[in-house]
Design a protein around this motif. Structure first.
Motif, PDB file in Angstrom:
ATOM      1  N   GLU A 202      41.313  -1.479 -24.033  1.00 35.85           N
ATOM      2  CA  GLU A 202      42.465  -2.133 -24.635  1.00 35.85           C
ATOM      3  C   GLU A 202      43.239  -1.179 -25.537  1.00 35.85           C
ATOM      4  OE1 GLU A 202      43.817  -5.098 -24.334  1.00 35.85           O
ATOM      5  OE2 GLU A 202      42.430  -5.788 -22.803  1.00 35.85           O
ATOM      6  N   ALA A 203      42.518  -0.414 -26.373  1.00 34.39           N
ATOM      7  CA  ALA A 203      43.169   0.428 -27.374  1.00 34.39           C
ATOM      8  C   ALA A 203      43.541   1.772 -26.783  1.00 34.39           C
ATOM      9  CB  ALA A 203      42.262   0.610 -28.581  1.00 34.39           C
ATOM     10  N   ALA A 204      44.682   1.836 -26.116  1.00 34.77           N
ATOM     11  CA  ALA A 204      45.149   3.103 -25.557  1.00 34.77           C
ATOM     12  C   ALA A 204      46.055   3.839 -26.532  1.00 34.77           C
ATOM     13  CB  ALA A 204      45.896   2.850 -24.252  1.00 34.77           C
ATOM     14  N   THR A 205      46.340   3.212 -27.683  1.00 37.46           N
ATOM     15  CA  THR A 205      47.157   3.815 -28.728  1.00 37.46           C
ATOM     16  C   THR A 205      46.519   3.548 -30.080  1.00 37.46           C
ATOM     17  OG1 THR A 205      48.497   1.813 -28.944  1.00 37.46           O
ATOM     18  CG2 THR A 205      49.276   3.484 -27.387  1.00 37.46           C
ATOM     19  N   VAL A 206      47.031   4.220 -31.106  1.00 31.04           N
ATOM     20  CA  VAL A 206      46.599   3.930 -32.473  1.00 31.04           C
ATOM     21  C   VAL A 206      47.199   2.591 -32.877  1.00 31.04           C
ATOM     22  CG1 VAL A 206      46.702   4.676 -34.878  1.00 31.04           C
ATOM     23  CG2 VAL A 206      46.385   6.361 -33.050  1.00 31.04           C
ATOM     24  N   GLN A 207      46.354   1.647 -33.361  1.00 22.29           N
ATOM     25  CA  GLN A 207      46.802   0.282 -33.655  1.00 22.29           C
ATOM     26  C   GLN A 207      46.472  -0.102 -35.103  1.00 22.29           C
ATOM     27  OE1 GLN A 207      44.462  -1.461 -30.363  1.00 22.29           O
ATOM     28  NE2 GLN A 207      46.387  -2.350 -29.648  1.00 22.29           N
ATOM     29  N   PRO A 208      47.449  -0.027 -36.000  1.00 21.61           N
ATOM     30  CA  PRO A 208      47.212  -0.505 -37.377  1.00 21.61           C
ATOM     31  C   PRO A 208      47.385  -2.022 -37.451  1.00 21.61           C
ATOM     32  CG  PRO A 208      49.392   0.458 -37.216  1.00 21.61           C
ATOM     33  CD  PRO A 208      48.748   0.631 -35.859  1.00 21.61           C
TER      34      PRO A 208
ATOM     35  N   VAL B 298      42.886   0.557 -39.094  1.00 20.06           N
ATOM     36  CA  VAL B 298      43.545   1.246 -37.981  1.00 20.06           C
ATOM     37  C   VAL B 298      42.541   1.431 -36.844  1.00 20.06           C
ATOM     38  CG1 VAL B 298      44.821   3.287 -37.229  1.00 20.06           C
ATOM     39  CG2 VAL B 298      45.072   2.436 -39.577  1.00 20.06           C
ATOM     40  N   ASN B 299      42.876   0.898 -35.706  1.00 15.00           N
ATOM     41  CA  ASN B 299      42.022   1.030 -34.517  1.00 15.00           C
ATOM     42  C   ASN B 299      42.467   2.250 -33.716  1.00 15.00           C
ATOM     43  OD1 ASN B 299      40.076   0.451 -32.634  1.00 15.00           O
ATOM     44  ND2 ASN B 299      41.231  -1.166 -31.624  1.00 15.00           N
ATOM     45  N   THR B 300      41.534   3.122 -33.366  1.00 18.07           N
ATOM     46  CA  THR B 300      41.872   4.325 -32.598  1.00 18.07           C
ATOM     47  C   THR B 300      41.169   4.291 -31.246  1.00 18.07           C
ATOM     48  OG1 THR B 300      40.039   5.587 -33.525  1.00 18.07           O
ATOM     49  CG2 THR B 300      42.142   5.679 -34.697  1.00 18.07           C
ATOM     50  N   PRO B 301      41.797   4.852 -30.212  1.00 15.43           N
ATOM     51  CA  PRO B 301      41.142   4.910 -28.886  1.00 15.43           C
ATOM     52  C   PRO B 301      39.958   5.862 -28.915  1.00 15.43           C
ATOM     53  CG  PRO B 301      43.201   6.123 -28.844  1.00 15.43           C
ATOM     54  CD  PRO B 301      43.144   5.443 -30.186  1.00 15.43           C
ATOM     55  N   GLY B 302      38.959   5.572 -28.088  1.00 17.22           N
ATOM     56  CA  GLY B 302      37.799   6.443 -28.000  1.00 17.22           C
ATOM     57  C   GLY B 302      38.075   7.661 -27.137  1.00 17.22           C
ATOM     58  N   PHE B 303      37.218   8.664 -27.296  1.00 16.15           N
ATOM     59  CA  PHE B 303      37.369   9.889 -26.507  1.00 16.15           C
ATOM     60  C   PHE B 303      36.657   9.751 -25.159  1.00 16.15           C
ATOM     61  CE2 PHE B 303      38.303  11.328 -30.761  1.00 16.15           C
ATOM     62  CZ  PHE B 303      39.358  12.200 -30.552  1.00 16.15           C
TER      63      PHE B 303
ATOM     64  N   ASP C 279      41.334  13.378 -23.337  1.00 13.56           N
ATOM     65  CA  ASP C 279      40.846  13.610 -24.700  1.00 13.56           C
ATOM     66  C   ASP C 279      41.866  14.393 -25.522  1.00 13.56           C
ATOM     67  OD1 ASP C 279      38.590  12.268 -24.016  1.00 13.56           O
ATOM     68  OD2 ASP C 279      37.277  14.017 -23.917  1.00 13.56           O
ATOM     69  N   ARG C 280      42.574  15.311 -24.896  1.00 16.40           N
ATOM     70  CA  ARG C 280      43.602  16.077 -25.615  1.00 16.40           C
ATOM     71  C   ARG C 280      44.713  15.161 -26.113  1.00 16.40           C
ATOM     72  NH1 ARG C 280      48.379  17.808 -24.349  1.00 16.40           N
ATOM     73  NH2 ARG C 280      48.139  17.151 -22.169  1.00 16.40           N
ATOM     74  N   GLU C 281      45.137  14.225 -25.261  1.00 19.36           N
ATOM     75  CA  GLU C 281      46.180  13.284 -25.672  1.00 19.36           C
ATOM     76  C   GLU C 281      45.709  12.393 -26.811  1.00 19.36           C
ATOM     77  OE1 GLU C 281      48.785  12.316 -21.697  1.00 19.36           O
ATOM     78  OE2 GLU C 281      46.686  11.658 -21.693  1.00 19.36           O
ATOM     79  N   ILE C 282      44.464  11.955 -26.747  1.00 14.61           N
ATOM     80  CA  ILE C 282      43.926  11.084 -27.789  1.00 14.61           C
ATOM     81  C   ILE C 282      43.821  11.836 -29.111  1.00 14.61           C
ATOM     82  CG2 ILE C 282      41.873   9.807 -28.513  1.00 14.61           C
ATOM     83  CD1 ILE C 282      41.470   9.139 -25.514  1.00 14.61           C
ATOM     84  N   LEU C 283      43.328  13.081 -29.075  1.00 12.03           N
ATOM     85  CA  LEU C 283      43.225  13.880 -30.303  1.00 12.03           C
ATOM     86  C   LEU C 283      44.608  14.100 -30.915  1.00 12.03           C
ATOM     87  CD1 LEU C 283      41.719  15.570 -32.363  1.00 12.03           C
ATOM     88  CD2 LEU C 283      41.814  17.505 -30.755  1.00 12.03           C
ATOM     89  N   SER C 284      45.587  14.441 -30.092  1.00 14.63           N
ATOM     90  CA  SER C 284      46.947  14.651 -30.608  1.00 14.63           C
ATOM     91  C   SER C 284      47.485  13.374 -31.242  1.00 14.63           C
ATOM     92  CB  SER C 284      47.869  15.109 -29.478  1.00 14.63           C
ATOM     93  OG  SER C 284      47.450  16.344 -28.952  1.00 14.63           O
TER      94      SER C 284
ATOM     95  N   ILE D 233      46.952  21.933 -33.370  1.00 13.89           N
ATOM     96  CA  ILE D 233      45.771  21.118 -33.074  1.00 13.89           C
ATOM     97  C   ILE D 233      44.661  21.927 -32.405  1.00 13.89           C
ATOM     98  CG2 ILE D 233      44.953  19.180 -31.668  1.00 13.89           C
ATOM     99  CD1 ILE D 233      47.517  17.738 -32.356  1.00 13.89           C
ATOM    100  N   PRO D 234      44.962  22.844 -31.446  1.00 14.44           N
ATOM    101  CA  PRO D 234      43.870  23.636 -30.854  1.00 14.44           C
ATOM    102  C   PRO D 234      43.164  24.535 -31.871  1.00 14.44           C
ATOM    103  CG  PRO D 234      45.802  23.685 -29.445  1.00 14.44           C
ATOM    104  CD  PRO D 234      46.237  23.077 -30.737  1.00 14.44           C
ATOM    105  N   GLN D 235      43.799  24.794 -33.065  1.00 17.35           N
ATOM    106  CA  GLN D 235      43.192  25.658 -34.071  1.00 17.35           C
ATOM    107  C   GLN D 235      42.334  24.880 -35.060  1.00 17.35           C
ATOM    108  OE1 GLN D 235      46.961  27.222 -35.504  1.00 17.35           O
ATOM    109  NE2 GLN D 235      46.604  29.172 -34.446  1.00 17.35           N
ATOM    110  N   THR D 236      42.423  23.566 -35.031  1.00 15.00           N
ATOM    111  CA  THR D 236      41.638  22.749 -35.959  1.00 15.00           C
ATOM    112  C   THR D 236      40.192  22.670 -35.494  1.00 15.00           C
ATOM    113  OG1 THR D 236      42.102  20.688 -34.766  1.00 15.00           O
ATOM    114  CG2 THR D 236      43.682  21.369 -36.450  1.00 15.00           C
ATOM    115  N   ALA D 237      39.311  22.199 -36.392  1.00 16.03           N
ATOM    116  CA  ALA D 237      37.897  22.072 -36.049  1.00 16.03           C
ATOM    117  C   ALA D 237      37.717  21.106 -34.883  1.00 16.03           C
ATOM    118  CB  ALA D 237      37.108  21.594 -37.264  1.00 16.03           C
ATOM    119  N   ALA D 238      38.468  19.991 -34.923  1.00 14.85           N
ATOM    120  CA  ALA D 238      38.378  19.023 -33.831  1.00 14.85           C
ATOM    121  C   ALA D 238      38.913  19.628 -32.538  1.00 14.85           C
ATOM    122  CB  ALA D 238      39.144  17.750 -34.176  1.00 14.85           C
ATOM    123  N   GLY D 239      39.998  20.400 -32.623  1.00 19.01           N
ATOM    124  CA  GLY D 239      40.563  21.034 -31.433  1.00 19.01           C
ATOM    125  C   GLY D 239      39.616  22.040 -30.815  1.00 19.01           C
ATOM    126  N   ILE D 240      38.931  22.809 -31.678  1.00 22.18           N
ATOM    127  CA  ILE D 240      37.972  23.802 -31.174  1.00 22.18           C
ATOM    128  C   ILE D 240      36.808  23.108 -30.476  1.00 22.18           C
ATOM    129  CG2 ILE D 240      36.304  25.551 -31.889  1.00 22.18           C
ATOM    130  CD1 ILE D 240      38.310  26.322 -34.116  1.00 22.18           C
TER     131      ILE D 240
END
Length: 435
Positions: free
Chosen positions: A29-35, A49-54, A61-66, A196-203
């Motif tokens: 259901e949660a394909a987007t960030v939902q406050p 705030v509901n966030t989609p899972g990875f 996963d790249r789209e979700i992280l962004s 984003i690719p330089q962040t800890a989550a991106g790495i």
């Protein structure tokens, strides 16, 4: 946060009174960030705030992280405080699979070590397993290095949720007591201006993608090896079939050889030569006679082909040994259907000998290549109308068409009743090598 189907939307709806869509189908259901809409907890104004899972099926996963990183960066720029992060995990899961581990690692990278005191790890669906099992799983999740031990050591709070309102309220109350915090992903993207690719989550995400790519490459290589093995086995099967057919052919040749030797001796004793007609001066201007042969009256309407052949053979006996005029140029062209010099072969229409009864009440048609050549070239090759084959050797007839020489070669058929097929093939092969 959490993987899909861990109960994020259900928890938020219970805690806030919202009506977010709850995933009951195979699609998340949660394909987007939902406050949620702001709601009150005591004197504090709260937004969950509901966030989609990875492990979304509709987004990478790249789209979700962004998506999550941009939303959190926007909150940071607007000065909106974050009290904490709730990470949900199903205690009902028998195994901590790759999806759960990937979501756990992304949760830790987004929060960072300094924000773990504001993190709550919720063991959801606590009421759906027995007490002994859930306590054993909680202990393993807390103490295992590959699960939540690093987060717990950094200050994360692990709590069970049994699906009751009081349990959800207690989790919110715990977080609202904490000081506001900036998450690691917020500091990296806003204060440190990292991509984003330089962040800890991106790495971590890039490392995950590289691992998955390596796994896929290994799987592809395994499939290639299996395909090569299938192709090898197929080639072996084809070779086995060829060898089997070769041996069967050799056995059949061994069985046929005595009979063939007897046939050769009989034919050699008969002294049947290959007849060749070399007269190429026959006039093409003459019209041929009608190829109609009268046969005696047939008493029985159901006369056999053998009877018909016998009577027809007698009727045309007088024509054998007598040349008929060859076909005119125009009629020969129609039969052979010549389309021009570019044609490398001819579509030959096989004519029929017309056999009529004396009372003209019935007409039979007997197909014969020998008759065709006699009609076209005005030759006198013997025509057999019985059940036994008549053409036992290659007979050649030469004539002219449009001023150019043509040679017809009448060969024995492969349904010959007097000679084996192998001998006929050898006969034709010798003729083609030295016509």
């Amino acid at each position: 946060m959490g993987a899909e189907k861990t109960g994020k939307s259900t928890f938020i709806n219970m805690a806030s009174g919202s009506r977010l869509g709850v995933g009951t189908s195979l699609q998340p259901e949660a394909a987007t960030v939902q406050p949620t809409e702001p709601f009150k907890v005591g004197s504090q104004r709260v937004v969950l705030v509901n966030t989609p899972g990875f492990n979304e099926t509709s987004k990478s996963d790249r789209e979700i992280l962004s998506m999550i990183a941009e939303y959190l960066a926007d909150l940071h720029r607007k000065g909106m405080e974050i009290k904490g992060v709730i990470f949900l995990h199903r205690v009902t899961d028998n195994r901590m699979d790759d999806t759960a581990l990937r979501n756990m690692r992304m949760f830790e990278a987004l929060c960072g070590k300094d924000a773990m005191r504001n993190a709550v790890i919720v063991l959801n669906m606590w009421d759906q397993v027995g007490n002994e099992i859930r306590e054993a799983r909680e202990k393993e999740l807390r103490e295992s290095d590959i699960f939540f031990k690093h987060a717990v050591d950094a200050g994360a709070y692990v709590v069970a949720h049994d699906g009751q309102q009081s349990s959800a309220d207690g989790i919110l109350a715990y977080l609202l007591k904490q000081k506001s915090v900036s998450l690691q992903i917020q500091r990296e993207t806003t204060n440190e201006d990292k991509k984003i690719p330089q962040t800890a989550a991106g790495i971590i995400l890039l490392r995950e993608l590289a691992t998955r790519e390596g796994t896929k490459i290994e799987e592809l290589q395994r499939l290639c090896r299996e395909l090569e093995e299938v192709q090898r086995l197929r080639r072996e099967l084809e070779d086995w079939k060829d060898e089997k057919e070769r041996k069967e052919s050799e056995v059949q040749m061994d069985l046929d050889r005595p009979r063939e030797e007897l046939e050769k001796e009989r034919l050699q004793g008969a002294g049947v030569p290959v007849r060749r007609y070399t007269d190429d001066a026959w006039p093409l201007e003459q019209m041929r006679e009608d190829q109609v042969v009268q046969v005696p009256h047939m008493r029985d309407e159901e006369r056999s082909r053998e009877d018909l052949g016998s009577e027809a053979s007698q009727a045309i006996a007088s024509t054998n040994g007598k040349r008929r005029p060859p076909l005119p140029d125009e009629e020969l062209r129609q039969i052979l259907r010549f389309r021009g010099p570019e044609r490398s072969h001819s579509e030959v229409t096989k004519p029929k000998l017309i056999v009529k009864r004396e009372d003209n009440s019935k007409t039979s048609y007997v197909s014969s290549l020998s008759i065709f050549i006699n009609c076209v070239a005005g030759s006198d090759m013997k025509v057999g109308l019985g059940l036994e084959s008549c053409t036992t050797e290659i007979q050649c007839i030469s004539t002219q068409f449009g001023g150019e020489p043509i040679m017809f070669a009448d060969t024995p058929g492969f349904d010959d009743t007097q000679r084996p097929q192998r001998e006929i093939v050898e006969l034709i092969e010798r003729f083609l090598q030295n016509p």
